[in-house]
Scaffold this motif. Structure first.
Motif, short mmCIF file in Angstrom:
data_model
loop_
_atom_site.label_atom_id
_atom_site.label_comp_id
_atom_site.label_asym_id
_atom_site.label_seq_id
_atom_site.Cartn_x
_atom_site.Cartn_y
_atom_site.Cartn_z
N GLN A 77 0.83 -1.20 0.00
CA GLN A 77 0.00 0.00 0.00
C GLN A 77 0.87 1.25 0.00
O GLN A 77 0.43 2.32 -0.45
N MET A 78 2.10 1.12 0.47
CA MET A 78 3.00 2.26 0.59
C MET A 78 4.11 2.25 -0.45
O MET A 78 5.13 2.93 -0.30
N VAL A 79 3.92 1.50 -1.52
CA VAL A 79 4.96 1.35 -2.54
C VAL A 79 4.74 2.32 -3.70
O VAL A 79 3.61 2.54 -4.13
N VAL A 80 5.84 2.90 -4.21
CA VAL A 80 5.80 3.65 -5.46
C VAL A 80 6.98 3.19 -6.32
O VAL A 80 7.98 2.68 -5.81
N GLY A 115 12.19 4.40 4.53
CA GLY A 115 11.84 3.48 3.45
C GLY A 115 12.97 2.56 3.05
O GLY A 115 14.06 2.56 3.63
N ALA A 116 12.68 1.76 2.04
CA ALA A 116 13.64 0.80 1.50
C ALA A 116 13.52 0.80 -0.02
O ALA A 116 12.48 1.14 -0.58
N ARG A 143 7.98 2.74 0.84
CA ARG A 143 8.00 3.85 1.79
C ARG A 143 7.75 3.41 3.23
O ARG A 143 8.16 4.08 4.17
N GLY A 144 7.08 2.27 3.41
CA GLY A 144 6.74 1.83 4.76
C GLY A 144 7.62 0.74 5.31
O GLY A 144 7.28 0.13 6.33
N ASP A 145 8.79 0.46 4.67
CA ASP A 145 9.58 -0.71 5.07
C ASP A 145 11.01 -0.39 5.46
O ASP A 145 11.86 -1.28 5.51
N GLY A 146 11.32 0.87 5.76
CA GLY A 146 12.66 1.19 6.23
C GLY A 146 12.92 0.63 7.62
O GLY A 146 11.99 0.41 8.39
N GLY A 147 14.19 0.36 7.91
CA GLY A 147 14.56 -0.16 9.22
C GLY A 147 14.38 -1.64 9.37
O GLY A 147 14.26 -2.15 10.48
N ALA A 205 -3.05 6.02 1.18
CA ALA A 205 -1.64 5.96 0.79
C ALA A 205 -0.98 7.32 0.80
O ALA A 205 0.22 7.43 0.50
N GLY A 206 -1.76 8.37 1.12
CA GLY A 206 -1.17 9.70 1.25
C GLY A 206 -1.37 10.61 0.06
O GLY A 206 -0.71 11.67 -0.02
#
Length: 288
Positions: A77-80, A115-116, A143-147, A205-206
């Motif tokens: 859902q947070m991917v671009v 993000g990643a 965008r939602g997968d950093g760390g 998703a913003g």
């Protein structure tokens, strides 16, 4: 579920077979702006089965399949889309039967809250002869997968460096207005991500409203280069790359700036209404 680096790198996705037809080829061309003027005899061969030509960007949709995505642990859902590279080992045929093998090349952790970046390769071959046809290399910005704890890396280990746009005025520009329902047409080419159709999903998703597929913007820009630098001959295109830098809202006008340097064509797509660069570091390598 979250990204687990070692599991992501071990992910072995099966090779799949696909077919695409003249209808798919014409639908793609219409979905990236071809055929606005049905009396344009230069564009007609891309949207009419008589002497049909395939745009090189068609390679990005002929084996669209994201059913493997849930196996990665990425929050889609947070991917671009970050960047797309297309290497055409031979010109695109207007129809065919193909095999596709997707693999995760690597993942880069930008840190918690940052993000990643995931590097994905798709090797496409002729299903009958096993001849290489296209290699797709894309970066996905999760965008939602950093760390997630990826290994430490040097700068040179990261994604491929972007192409540098020439430091001079463009040699030519091509302007095309997208339709308000452009994303609804383009999603029929394969990418049914609700981000491009469902207002509630887009808001979560913003985004204030559904956005245009990055690859639709990409297709518009490549179409502009085929028009302005290839005299509508798509077989001249051997390699394409560009980076996605801003979302496009359906209905906005895309102005593609083009620089020609022998067999290298640089391009950049700017949104007229907002004066925002939506696609940058574009490069097309020509044959012959």
């Amino acid at each position: 579920m979250a990204i687990v680096y070692d599991e992501l790198m071990r992910l072995d996705l099966p090779e799949k077979e696909f077919s695409y037809t003249e209808r798919d080829t014409m639908l793609y061309a219409l979905s990236v702006g071809m055929g606005h003027d049905p009396m344009d005899l230069d564009e007609l061969p891309f949207v009419f089965e008589k002497n049909l030509k395939a745009l090189p960007g068609l390679a990005t949709v002929i084996c669209w399949d994201d059913s493997w995505a849930p196996k990665t642990g990425i929050n889609f859902q947070m991917v671009v889309h970050g960047e797309q590279r297309v290497t055409l080992h031979k010109p695109m045929a207007p129809q065919g039967r193909i095999k596709s093998k997707v693999r995760i090349r690597d993942a880069f952790d930008k840190g918690a809250g940052k993000g990643a970046v995931v590097l994905i390769e798709n090797s496409i071959r002729d299903a009958a002869t096993n001849e290489p046809l296209v290699t797709l290399l894309s970066t996905t910005f999760a965008r939602g997968d950093g760390g997630f704890g990826g290994p430490a890396r040097k700068p040179e280990d990261g994604p491929p460096a972007p192409h540098a746009i020439p430091d001079r005025q463009p040699d030519v520009g091509v302007t095309a207005k997208t339709q308000a329902n452009q994303a609804l047409f383009y999603r029929l080419c394969g990418d049914r991500n609700p981000l491009h159709a469902d207002p509630a999903f887009a808001k979560a998703a913003g985004f204030p409203r559904p956005i245009l597929h990055g690859l639709c913007t990409y297709g518009h820009a490549v179409r502009a280069v085929v028009k302005a630098a290839c005299d509508h001959d798509p077989s001249r295109v051997a390699h394409i790359e560009a980076r996605f830098t801003a979302p496009v809202f359906p209905g906005e006008t895309i102005h593609t700036e083009i620089w020609r340097d022998d067999k290298t064509v640089s391009f950049r797509a700017r949104l007229v209404e907002r004066d925002v660069v939506a696609l940058d570091h574009g490069k097309i390598e020509l044959r012959g």
